[in-house]
Design an enzyme around this catalytic site. Sequence first.
Site, PDB file in Angstrom:
ATOM      1  N   ASP B  60       0.810  -1.209   0.000  1.00  0.00           N
ATOM      2  CA  ASP B  60       0.000   0.000   0.000  1.00  0.00           C
ATOM      3  C   ASP B  60       0.847   1.265   0.000  1.00  0.00           C
ATOM      4  O   ASP B  60       2.073   1.216  -0.001  1.00  0.00           O
ATOM      5  CB  ASP B  60      -1.016  -0.023   1.157  1.00  0.00           C
ATOM      6  CG  ASP B  60      -0.350   0.070   2.514  1.00  0.00           C
ATOM      7  OD1 ASP B  60       0.857   0.316   2.574  1.00  0.00           O
ATOM      8  OD2 ASP B  60      -1.044  -0.121   3.513  1.00  0.00           O
ATOM      9  N   VAL B  61       0.164   2.409  -0.034  1.00  0.00           N
ATOM     10  CA  VAL B  61       0.829   3.679  -0.328  1.00  0.00           C
ATOM     11  C   VAL B  61       1.898   4.020   0.700  1.00  0.00           C
ATOM     12  O   VAL B  61       2.973   4.504   0.369  1.00  0.00           O
ATOM     13  CB  VAL B  61      -0.237   4.797  -0.381  1.00  0.00           C
ATOM     14  CG1 VAL B  61       0.414   6.122  -0.673  1.00  0.00           C
ATOM     15  CG2 VAL B  61      -1.257   4.481  -1.452  1.00  0.00           C
TER      16      VAL B  61
END
Lengths: 435, 261
Positions: B60-61
């Site tokens: 994820d980011v």
Amino acid sequence: RRMLCRAAGPPSTRQLREAEEAAPVFQYAGKAAKRSDRVFVWGFSFSGALGIPSFVKPDASWKKPRRIQTTPYRLETQEKISSAACGYGFTLLASNTRDITKVWGMGLNKDSQLGFQRSRRDQTKGYEYVLEPSPIPLPLEKPQQTRVLQVSCGRAHSLVLTDNEGVFTMGNNSYGQCGRKVVEDEIYSESHLIHQLKEFDSRVVQVVCGQDHSLFRTKKGTVYACGWGADGQTGLGHYNITSVPTKLHGDIAGVNIIQVSSYGDCCLAVSDEGDVFGWGNSEYLQLASVTETTQVNVPRHLPFKIGKVKEAACGGTGNMVLTEEGNVFVWGYGILGKGPNLIETAVPEMIPPSLFGWSDFSPDIRVAHVRCGLSQFAALTNKGELFVWGKNLRGCLGTGRMEDQYFPWRVTVPGEVVDVACGVDHMVSMVRSFT
Amino acid sequence: LNAAPGRPPRQRVRFLPAPAPGGGGALELVAARVPVLADHPLVLGPRFRKLKIGAGHRLDVKASGVFVLGIGHGNKLLTDLYNCHLTKVYTVGGLFGKATDDFSDTGNLIEKTTFDHITREKLERILAVIQGTNQKALLMYSNIDMKTQEAYELAVKGLIRPMGKSPPIITAVRCIQFALPEFQLEIHCLHETQQYLRKLVHEIGLELKSSAVCTQVRRIRDGVFTVDDALPRTQWNLQSIQEAIRNCQLKVETELEKTLG
């Protein structure tokens, strides 16, 4: 027109940081927070051996009686319990304190193995089943100075070891296992009699109960025995009953024994040099490495080439030893812990350390202690994890399932397990919390 | 990519009329190897107009680290690698003393606590127990009958793994660094998400009677691919990509063979 106020937008970084620094700090545990000691029990509860009355007689109408507690359940105790022992349907808990009550018992009391527990409904009678940990009154001379070091339970008798007042025995004495003369037709239930044993060559440091016999180990390294001897478990050279603790000879004469163990009818002793001696029942190949007979009544040295032995544990049909390097060896009959194919062996087989959590990632995990129940085995690692395997009689393994366990399986206990006592159908563990 | 020399055009044997040797006039059929006209670059056009790129396990980011991509035909290998259920290794950095709503240091602050009672020993005890419970989950979700001899043998070798869907399982945890209030853990896990790892850090804080937030999640290994094989941003060009694919090919093949047979 100049605005004297500005609408509040999303908080800037500086505002966030200031808000964070102004937030109150909570303290849940100070620097000197001590780890608390707890007791967890699991197994068959209808005998009262778990010490939780609401399992047998529910105190609220919506609760149902719980016959088997399959996972560890916390038992509240007033003092820190230093030693525990599980017998056949009853449990003894002992604390190291100098207060007047040092030993509590719960479970079956049909032979007064928990002493006399006065019934509250009828003051002349005693309880046959004790559902809660109840204090056991010991006839001590100096109750506020003596400390109880260890307790041990057999099928229907129990032994309490104190530091300077000898050994107290109570319960069934039909085979002399309490160390006093057998009285014909004695009624053991509701008996007030607690016998005291003091005549040994030196101070007794360990007491062990077999099914119907008792073993005492003294500081000098000698072993005394009394009780039933039909399988030779008293090790005195005959197959009769002994009602007075008598010294053992045979291969252990002159040897400094540092640990004895017994639970069924077979006994093992470990010397300070790491040798193992055994005597008693050998119907399940426990002593088949030295003899073909099914009973051995004199201690014999077991010539195992497995390294220096540190601790031994005897079960009903299988035996287990722990060596100095931390390896566990099992032999005998039953579910030994090496899969369903290994049912019996006369020669010790090692259980691979990877089953106890050893791996390349954590190479310093070692087994620290071994304990045996009647057909179960338990091992404690140095990280405080408890592994059990064997026959899962009435949920006594504590795994949460009712099936037998053929190889070591972790029991999830919320804490670091310090010691465990195994019985026939229940187990008690002393646990320290993490923080 | 299109500038690189492509595949040589296919050849085929055609019988072409050609003047017979030594006698004029009559045309004979002579076998000759001729390139197929359909494969000529002017007919086909540039070989690559679009590239299909598939992604491996999600990252994820807020996290960083190894991210596996498949190009073109490599996407088929991606599904096989997913079915192998190999462990991934993360370095997770944490900070004691704060608790936020999304368990990372950029969230809204919920609570601040003291942490001076925490020692490395206590942390390692908690990690041992986490490993223990996850080990049990590993054995339970692997759907092997515990009563068989093969189950015992696999357990001894440590090869029991869930081969289907399962909740996140942690196979090993280790504390790499411990300097109050910060600490770093190395976590080997299966079927997890990065938010699960951040929640784990938060729960470790709770268990130690304090609170913790996660500052850094970095994946250092995803199955067979490690940080050494991975290409940093400066090397995102054709040559390095081709070289990286070539280097990993052997490893991927052996792993697939070993696990899926």
